[in-house]
Design a protein around this motif. Structure first.
Motif, PDB file in Angstrom:
ATOM      1  N   ASN A  45       7.684  13.319 -22.642  1.00 35.44           N
ATOM      2  CA  ASN A  45       8.809  12.445 -22.964  1.00 35.44           C
ATOM      3  C   ASN A  45       8.317  11.087 -23.434  1.00 35.44           C
ATOM      4  OD1 ASN A  45       8.918  10.267 -20.722  1.00 35.44           O
ATOM      5  ND2 ASN A  45       8.758  12.152 -19.517  1.00 35.44           N
ATOM      6  N   ASN A  46       9.198  10.393 -24.122  1.00 38.22           N
ATOM      7  CA  ASN A  46       8.957   9.002 -24.494  1.00 38.22           C
ATOM      8  C   ASN A  46      10.224   8.229 -24.160  1.00 38.22           C
ATOM      9  OD1 ASN A  46       7.984   6.619 -25.530  1.00 38.22           O
ATOM     10  ND2 ASN A  46       8.071   7.242 -27.667  1.00 38.22           N
ATOM     11  N   ASN A  47      10.349   7.858 -22.883  1.00 35.78           N
ATOM     12  CA  ASN A  47      11.551   7.193 -22.392  1.00 35.78           C
ATOM     13  C   ASN A  47      11.372   5.679 -22.398  1.00 35.78           C
ATOM     14  OD1 ASN A  47      12.704   9.666 -21.944  1.00 35.78           O
ATOM     15  ND2 ASN A  47      12.318   9.694 -19.754  1.00 35.78           N
ATOM     16  N   SER A  48      12.336   5.004 -22.978  1.00 39.21           N
ATOM     17  CA  SER A  48      12.316   3.549 -23.038  1.00 39.21           C
ATOM     18  C   SER A  48      13.570   3.016 -22.342  1.00 39.21           C
ATOM     19  CB  SER A  48      12.245   3.086 -24.492  1.00 39.21           C
ATOM     20  OG  SER A  48      12.099   1.688 -24.575  1.00 39.21           O
ATOM     21  N   TYR A  49      13.900   1.767 -22.583  1.00 39.22           N
ATOM     22  CA  TYR A  49      15.116   1.167 -22.047  1.00 39.22           C
ATOM     23  C   TYR A  49      15.949   0.602 -23.190  1.00 39.22           C
ATOM     24  CZ  TYR A  49      13.523   1.040 -17.130  1.00 39.22           C
ATOM     25  OH  TYR A  49      13.113   1.364 -15.867  1.00 39.22           O
ATOM     26  N   LYS A  50      17.251   0.763 -23.087  1.00 37.70           N
ATOM     27  CA  LYS A  50      18.169  -0.003 -23.920  1.00 37.70           C
ATOM     28  C   LYS A  50      18.523  -1.260 -23.144  1.00 37.70           C
ATOM     29  CE  LYS A  50      22.790  -0.099 -25.921  1.00 37.70           C
ATOM     30  NZ  LYS A  50      24.076   0.612 -26.101  1.00 37.70           N
ATOM     31  N   SER A  68       4.939   4.485 -22.598  1.00 37.77           N
ATOM     32  CA  SER A  68       3.855   5.447 -22.752  1.00 37.77           C
ATOM     33  C   SER A  68       4.432   6.859 -22.734  1.00 37.77           C
ATOM     34  CB  SER A  68       2.838   5.283 -21.614  1.00 37.77           C
ATOM     35  OG  SER A  68       3.456   5.554 -20.368  1.00 37.77           O
ATOM     36  N   ILE A  69       3.645   7.813 -23.192  1.00 32.20           N
ATOM     37  CA  ILE A  69       4.066   9.213 -23.155  1.00 32.20           C
ATOM     38  C   ILE A  69       3.995   9.717 -21.719  1.00 32.20           C
ATOM     39  CG2 ILE A  69       3.584  11.548 -23.966  1.00 32.20           C
ATOM     40  CD1 ILE A  69       4.665   9.698 -26.112  1.00 32.20           C
ATOM     41  N   GLY A  70       5.098  10.302 -21.253  1.00 31.21           N
ATOM     42  CA  GLY A  70       5.156  10.835 -19.908  1.00 31.21           C
ATOM     43  C   GLY A  70       5.256  12.346 -19.913  1.00 31.21           C
ATOM     44  N   PHE A  71       5.544  12.921 -18.755  1.00 32.40           N
ATOM     45  CA  PHE A  71       5.607  14.379 -18.649  1.00 32.40           C
ATOM     46  C   PHE A  71       6.885  14.811 -17.952  1.00 32.40           C
ATOM     47  CE2 PHE A  71       3.937  13.192 -14.525  1.00 32.40           C
ATOM     48  CZ  PHE A  71       4.520  14.094 -13.659  1.00 32.40           C
ATOM     49  N   ASN A  72       7.279  16.057 -18.228  1.00 33.47           N
ATOM     50  CA  ASN A  72       8.396  16.715 -17.543  1.00 33.47           C
ATOM     51  C   ASN A  72       7.899  18.069 -17.051  1.00 33.47           C
ATOM     52  OD1 ASN A  72       9.867  14.635 -18.739  1.00 33.47           O
ATOM     53  ND2 ASN A  72      10.664  15.934 -20.356  1.00 33.47           N
ATOM     54  N   VAL A  73       8.359  18.503 -15.891  1.00 35.06           N
ATOM     55  CA  VAL A  73       8.045  19.835 -15.388  1.00 35.06           C
ATOM     56  C   VAL A  73       9.156  20.247 -14.437  1.00 35.06           C
ATOM     57  CG1 VAL A  73       6.635  18.945 -13.475  1.00 35.06           C
ATOM     58  CG2 VAL A  73       6.258  21.271 -14.309  1.00 35.06           C
ATOM     59  N   THR A  97       5.787   5.473 -17.921  1.00 37.37           N
ATOM     60  CA  THR A  97       5.621   4.045 -17.618  1.00 37.37           C
ATOM     61  C   THR A  97       6.108   3.214 -18.794  1.00 37.37           C
ATOM     62  OG1 THR A  97       3.715   4.476 -16.201  1.00 37.37           O
ATOM     63  CG2 THR A  97       3.964   2.240 -17.029  1.00 37.37           C
ATOM     64  N   LYS A  98       6.847   2.161 -18.480  1.00 39.79           N
ATOM     65  CA  LYS A  98       7.358   1.248 -19.502  1.00 39.79           C
ATOM     66  C   LYS A  98       6.818  -0.159 -19.246  1.00 39.79           C
ATOM     67  CE  LYS A  98      11.268   3.015 -18.190  1.00 39.79           C
ATOM     68  NZ  LYS A  98      10.971   4.423 -17.864  1.00 39.79           N
ATOM     69  N   THR A  99       6.527  -0.869 -20.318  1.00 37.43           N
ATOM     70  CA  THR A  99       6.053  -2.248 -20.221  1.00 37.43           C
ATOM     71  C   THR A  99       7.105  -3.175 -20.811  1.00 37.43           C
ATOM     72  OG1 THR A  99       3.738  -1.555 -20.381  1.00 37.43           O
ATOM     73  CG2 THR A  99       4.220  -3.867 -20.831  1.00 37.43           C
ATOM     74  N   LEU A 100       7.556  -4.128 -20.016  1.00 41.32           N
ATOM     75  CA  LEU A 100       8.553  -5.097 -20.452  1.00 41.32           C
ATOM     76  C   LEU A 100       7.867  -6.441 -20.702  1.00 41.32           C
ATOM     77  CD1 LEU A 100      10.226  -2.858 -19.017  1.00 41.32           C
ATOM     78  CD2 LEU A 100      11.801  -4.656 -18.279  1.00 41.32           C
ATOM     79  N   THR A 101       8.042  -6.953 -21.910  1.00 43.60           N
ATOM     80  CA  THR A 101       7.514  -8.271 -22.265  1.00 43.60           C
ATOM     81  C   THR A 101       8.681  -9.226 -22.473  1.00 43.60           C
ATOM     82  OG1 THR A 101       5.593  -7.265 -23.358  1.00 43.60           O
ATOM     83  CG2 THR A 101       6.061  -9.566 -23.868  1.00 43.60           C
ATOM     84  N   THR A 223      18.010   3.718 -19.271  1.00 41.81           N
ATOM     85  CA  THR A 223      17.040   4.618 -19.894  1.00 41.81           C
ATOM     86  C   THR A 223      17.594   5.219 -21.178  1.00 41.81           C
ATOM     87  OG1 THR A 223      16.006   5.196 -17.779  1.00 41.81           O
ATOM     88  CG2 THR A 223      15.738   6.761 -19.584  1.00 41.81           C
ATOM     89  N   ARG A 224      16.770   5.205 -22.214  1.00 43.30           N
ATOM     90  CA  ARG A 224      17.035   5.904 -23.470  1.00 43.30           C
ATOM     91  C   ARG A 224      15.733   6.577 -23.856  1.00 43.30           C
ATOM     92  NH1 ARG A 224      21.412   4.622 -22.285  1.00 43.30           N
ATOM     93  NH2 ARG A 224      23.117   3.768 -23.549  1.00 43.30           N
ATOM     94  N   GLY A 225      15.771   7.847 -24.145  1.00 41.93           N
ATOM     95  CA  GLY A 225      14.509   8.502 -24.465  1.00 41.93           C
ATOM     96  C   GLY A 225      14.687   9.822 -25.168  1.00 41.93           C
ATOM     97  N   VAL A 226      13.576  10.377 -25.577  1.00 41.18           N
ATOM     98  CA  VAL A 226      13.536  11.684 -26.218  1.00 41.18           C
ATOM     99  C   VAL A 226      12.410  12.474 -25.586  1.00 41.18           C
ATOM    100  CG1 VAL A 226      12.010  10.864 -28.077  1.00 41.18           C
ATOM    101  CG2 VAL A 226      13.423  12.904 -28.436  1.00 41.18           C
TER     102      VAL A 226
END
Length: 233
Positions: A45-50, A68-73, A97-101, A223-226
């Motif tokens: 997954n590539n989940n970010s934030y709106k 970052s690229i994460g995983f699903n199982v 993991t998401k990084t907020l600046t 969360t917003r992601g694909v």
């Protein structure tokens, strides 16, 4: 010359007929007739934030989110409701993991950057709508809603951004939509799909102090992601 063309055409016809016959051989012909079946899935997954903002004491607030690229199982339990409709329960884990600046904040990285790890217990109930099967291929669309428990939320942690801790909610409701294709093989069905996931509730937990340069400007964070979903049934 005509004899050569005839022979070429004859063998071409034989070859085409043989290929057509092979294509008509159905793998797992009775697979979709079962009322229940089970499986498992994995993926990335590539989940970010709106992020949306509200008026605050901090002008020109801007938060940049990188992920970052994460995983699903997880596992699959499938109930056939109709020849083209299935109801699926797909419990699993979803992590990234998401990084907020915080670009409106000046200072060292430990002040304006927050790394937010998230590991969700993902509990979706999904409705799958499939076309009729074409040989060993069957496209589909799907949609559903899920309850997601965030093990990494720190919602009940008394520490906040003033001590370097960005907090989010533990219990969340999300919906997902996607498209995919079933491929029938001799011993199993392989189903890749691409899905989008979207948080319904606000996941932000505001800092303890009213005037926080980190959370005060935020009106909504979700969360917003694909993700790429590979199931084996």
């Amino acid at each position: 010359m005509l004899k050569k063309l005839f022979l070429l055409g004859f063998f071409g016809f034989i070859s085409y007929s043989s290929q057509a016959q092979r294509e008509k051989i159905l793998n797992l012909p009775s697979f979709d007739k079962d009322l229940f079946h089970y499986g498992f899935y994995l993926g990335t997954n590539n989940n970010s934030y709106k992020v949306s903002y509200k008026p605050s004491s901090f002008n020109n607030a801007e938060i940049e989110v990188t992920s970052s690229i994460g995983f699903n199982v997880g596992l699959i339990a499938d109930l056939r409701l109709h020849n083209n409709i299935n109801l699926r329960f797909e419990p699993g884990l979803m992590s990234n993991t998401k990084t907020l600046t915080f670009k409106h904040i000046s200072g060292a990285d430990n002040v304006k950057i927050r790394e937010v790890g998230a590991t969700y217990l993902h509990l979706p109930l999904v409705l799958k709508l499939s076309t009729n099967r074409l040989n060993n291929v069957r496209p589909y669309v799907l949609g559903g809603i899920s309850y997601d428990y965030n093990f990494s939320s720190n919602e009940n942690n008394n520490n906040d951004n003033f001590t370097g801790e960005f907090r989010t909610t533990t219990s969340n409701i999300m919906y997902e939509i996607g498209v995919g294709v079933d491929f029938y093989f001799s011993y199993f069905k392989f189903s890749p799909s691409i899905r989008g996931v979207f948080a319904i509730n606000n996941e932000i937990v505001h800092d303890n102090k009213a005037l926080s340069q980190w959370t005060d400007p935020i009106d909504y964070l979700g969360t917003r992601g694909v993700f790429l979903h590979l199931s084996f049934e």
